[in-house]
Design an enzyme around this catalytic site. Structure first.
Site, PDB file in Angstrom:
ATOM      1  CB  SER A  99      -0.889   0.026   1.252  1.00 42.49           C
ATOM      2  OG  SER A  99      -0.148   0.467   2.387  1.00 42.49           O
ATOM      3  CG  ASP A 100       1.489   5.786  -1.427  1.00 39.48           C
ATOM      4  OD1 ASP A 100       2.419   5.985  -0.619  1.00 39.48           O
ATOM      5  OD2 ASP A 100       1.380   6.415  -2.487  1.00 39.48           O
ATOM      6  CD1 TRP A 101       1.621   7.614   5.532  1.00 39.78           C
ATOM      7  CD2 TRP A 101       3.834   7.384   5.384  1.00 39.78           C
ATOM      8  NE1 TRP A 101       2.158   8.031   6.718  1.00 39.78           N
ATOM      9  CE2 TRP A 101       3.520   7.902   6.664  1.00 39.78           C
ATOM     10  CE3 TRP A 101       5.172   7.160   5.063  1.00 39.78           C
ATOM     11  CZ2 TRP A 101       4.499   8.210   7.608  1.00 39.78           C
ATOM     12  CZ3 TRP A 101       6.145   7.458   6.006  1.00 39.78           C
ATOM     13  CH2 TRP A 101       5.811   7.972   7.262  1.00 39.78           C
ATOM     14  N   GLY A 102      -0.129   4.722   4.676  1.00 41.51           N
ATOM     15  CA  GLY A 102      -1.387   4.861   5.402  1.00 41.51           C
ATOM     16  C   GLY A 102      -2.637   4.566   4.606  1.00 41.51           C
TER      17      GLY A 102
END
Length: 721
Positions: free
Chosen positions: A266-269
């Site tokens: 995933s991308d950040w968060g």
């Protein structure tokens, strides 16, 4: 290790250990980090336990061989099964030696140099302990308001695909286990992140599946076909579902149709962001949807580590989903050789010798030279060393020319524009003043600029955006230069002296107030560590501009999105029987961009003639050759980018007015002529039909061959099936 050995490790792992492998944390969480324990802001709210850190699978944002070795040693001392960490970072357009931003690299139309830049970035990163880079970013971009256009190579699916392949080859090489100077690549952002509504970062993406496949997916697929090891999900929605929880996008398309068996992160968060998106009620549901969709690693949120165990125990998900994710993560660690050598290429001694070495700087200089695009030249360039120069503007002596995502790049190591020009001109013949800051200015700064300009024969204006004005979260509704810079141009124009604008920016700009006021414009983008020297070479004719735009410059932001491969309408403005008013047009501005895709000037001129086809008919079994003679009709040697476009005159669905299908960059000496030949196949004429079948239609086509998307010689042919 073989498959059975990896499975054996997984069988020895507890459920908690497996889930921790799916969690990526920033370096301050880890013992041995230079920033150990400095967990503030959003990191402090993750609720991460010591056992989660001890069993975590990967680290985000650590660099430096000494620190990486220290963290890995501490981790292996505590990890029960001795499973090494993966170290990942954003090495986007260079590690310490910073190359031009990717949009600028695209404008070089030089795949070999692009690959070399990635190879150097990988080498510097690998000896500094990095295993994975979050690059290449291959999102197709059509809206310059979006700050992250700087991270893409432009608006064309074919060209983006070619650069995607080049970057993956450069980062990964052919054997990650044996070549310790390479890193695993992670293509991003899957999918269609480059089409946010309003050009606003993280915003909604809304398009048909046919358009998604036609324009936006091809570059991701090209990167994977080249062997890219990882994929990152995007922040946006795809068909109403956030990409990170989009089972149809990931399980069906990426894993199923494309057969991708690598790691998906995933991308950040982004897993937790399924909640504000409105598709998950809480972190448990967010974890459920992401793991069901096929996300292997959750970056910097803790939905997995806090909820997956309970979801398995209550029967909501099958543990085999987690096992599959762990297997893919361990397989990547094995491909990198980490089970045999957990410190891999990290080497403090080599780090000091190789990072930012002269050889790497020379390649950065060469690529910066080829990435700049000459947009205007009213017989003022190249300059003569004997001319007295006033160098004015906020970028005259400014190291902020590396651009976003330059991470470890240092302004102190950067060749500023003044540094480059003072090598070309006697010190007594160069005068320098800021004139203004990037967004503010004083009367004293303006007066100083006017004073030195009076002493000069020519004015070089160093203008642009600060790096903070583009990149992630750098969306802008007004894409003109800041007003204070436009005022500076206007006041200097009153002196009636020749003026050259050198632009430092991360996006195509609305150039009103610039293009109409100055005699020459050189688009330098953010050119990287060696930028000042490369620009000086171009300004003084020691290099001939050869860059060509890979993203159209709008006439006005009101046109956006504006791109070359648009669809015709039922009432096109240029139709032979078009009425004055009732056509598809703006009443106050042109339809066309200020500068189209593929455009760029040179200090020489090129003429095109003798365009021919080997046959008027193309069949699935028999391609045709498209040839043209290109002559350097000027007085100095130069490089030209010959571009081949096609138009499908009648399709089952509406087809673009033009589509780039091939290009070739050649060097020609004065008076020299070369014949350039392209092979055009039936496969290149295929497109996605209304039923999403990818096939071609028999019928009439036009081939255009020329210097950009607007100009070219036209040739008619037919596809016969």
């Amino acid at each position: 290790m073989n498959k059975h050995q990896l499975i054996s490790i997984i069988e020895q792992m507890t459920l908690e250990e497996k889930i921790a492998q799916l969690t990526q944390l920033a370096s301050p969480f880890f013992e041995g980090s230079d920033h150990e324990g400095q967990i503030t802001g959003p990191m402090a709210t993750l609720g991460i336990k010591e056992e989660d850190i001890r069993n975590s699978g990967s680290v985000l944002g650590t660099s430096g061989a000494k620190e990486v070795i220290r963290i890995q040693q501490a981790h292996l001392n505590k990890n029960r099964l001795g499973i090494p960490l993966l170290f990942m970072a954003d090495v986007i357009h260079g590690y310490k030696t910073i190359f031009p931003i990717p949009l600028a690299i695209g404008c070089s139309w030089d795949l070999e140099l692009a690959e070399k830049s990635a190879e150097i970035a990988a080498k510097e990163a690998a000896i500094s302990g990095i295993h994975v880079t979050f690059a290449p970013m291959v999102d197709l971009v059509r809206d310059p308001r979006w700050g992250r256009v700087m991270e893409s190579t432009g608006e064309d699916p074919y060209l983006n695909s070619q650069f995607a392949r080049a970057f993956v080859r450069g980062f990964q090489g052919t054997n990650l286990k044996n070549d310790l100077n390479r890193v695993a690549a992670c293509v991003k952002h899957f999918a269609a992140y480059g089409a946010p509504e309003g050009g606003r970062d993280y915003n909604t993406v809304n398009m048909s599946e046919r358009q998604l496949r036609e324009s936006y997916l091809s570059a991701y697929k090209a990167a994977l076909d080249e062997g890219c090891e990882m994929v990152m999900t995007s922040f946006n929605t795809v068909d109403g579902i956030p990409a990170t929880g989009n089972k149809r996008l990931i399980r069906n398309l990426l894993r199923g149709e494309w057969e991708f068996d690598g790691v998906l992160i995933s991308d950040w968060g982004a897993v937790k962001e399924l909640i504000p998106h409105g598709v998950a009620e809480n972190e448990s549901e967010a974890a459920y949807k992401a793991i069901q969709a096929g996300v292997d690693i959750e970056m910097m949120s803790s939905c997995y580590v806090k909820n997956l165990k309970q979801l398995v125990e209550n029967g909501s998900i099958d543990e085999t989903l987690i096992d599959g994710a762990v297997f893919r993560i361990l397989s990547l660690k094995d491909k990198l050789g980490l089970f045999d050598n957990p410190y891999r290429g990290a080497d403090e001694k080599l780090e000091k010798e190789i990072v930012l070495c002269n050889e790497h700087r020379q390649i950065a200089h060469k690529l910066a030279t080829k990435s700049c695009v000459l947009l205007k030249n009213e017989a003022i360039l190249p300059l003569q060393p004997k001319q007295r120069v006033a160098l004015i503007g906020p970028f005259a002596q400014n190291g902020d020319i590396l651009g976003p995502w330059s991470w470890l790049g240092s302004k102190e190591d950067t060749i500023q524009l003044y540094d480059g020009i003072k090598l070309k001109v006697k010190s007594s013949d160069i005068f320098v003043a800021k004139g203004c800051e990037i967004e503010t200015g004083t009367e004293e700064q303006l007066d100083e600029a006017l004073t030195i300009a009076h002493q000069a024969d020519v004015i070089i204006l160093a203008l642009g955006e600060s790096s903070e004005m583009s990149g992630e979260a750098g969306s802008r509704a007004d894409i003109r230069l800041p007003e204070v810079q436009l005022q500076l141009i206007s006041r200097l124009k009153e002196l009636r002296k020749p003026m050259i604008a050198v632009l430092f920016n991360g996006r195509p700009l609305d150039l009103h107030g610039v293009i109409d006021q100055v005699d020459a414009v050189l688009e330098a983008w953010y050119p990287g560590t060696e930028g000042g020297g490369a620009i000086a070479d171009l300004l003084y004719g020691d290099a001939n501009p050869s860059g060509r735009l890979t993203m159209s410059f709008p006439y006005s932001v009101g046109q956006v999105p504006v791109y070359y491969n648009y669809f015709n309408t039922g009432r096109p403005k240029d139709a032979p029987d078009a009425q004055e008013r009732y056509v598809s047009q703006y009443l106050d501005i042109p339809n066309e961009p200020l500068f189209p895709f593929g455009f760029g000037l040179s200090y020489t001129t090129f003429s095109y003639s003798e365009a021919t086809l080997s046959s008027d008919y193309l069949t699935p079994e028999q391609p045709i050759q498209v040839s043209v003679q290109v002559t350097n009709s000027g007085e100095i040697a130069g490089e030209e980018v010959i571009q081949l476009y096609i138009r499908d005159v009648v399709g089952e669905v509406v087809r673009p007015i033009k589509e780039l299908k091939a290009f070739h960059k050649i060097m020609l000496h004065p008076g020299e002529t070369k014949t350039v030949t392209f092979t055009l196949t039936e496969e290149q004429l295929r497109y996605y039909h209304s039923d999403l079948q990818f096939k071609s239609d028999a019928g009439e086509f036009i081939a255009y061959i020329g210097p950009n998307s607007k100009e070219g010689l036209a040739l008619m042919f037919k596809l016969v099936k």
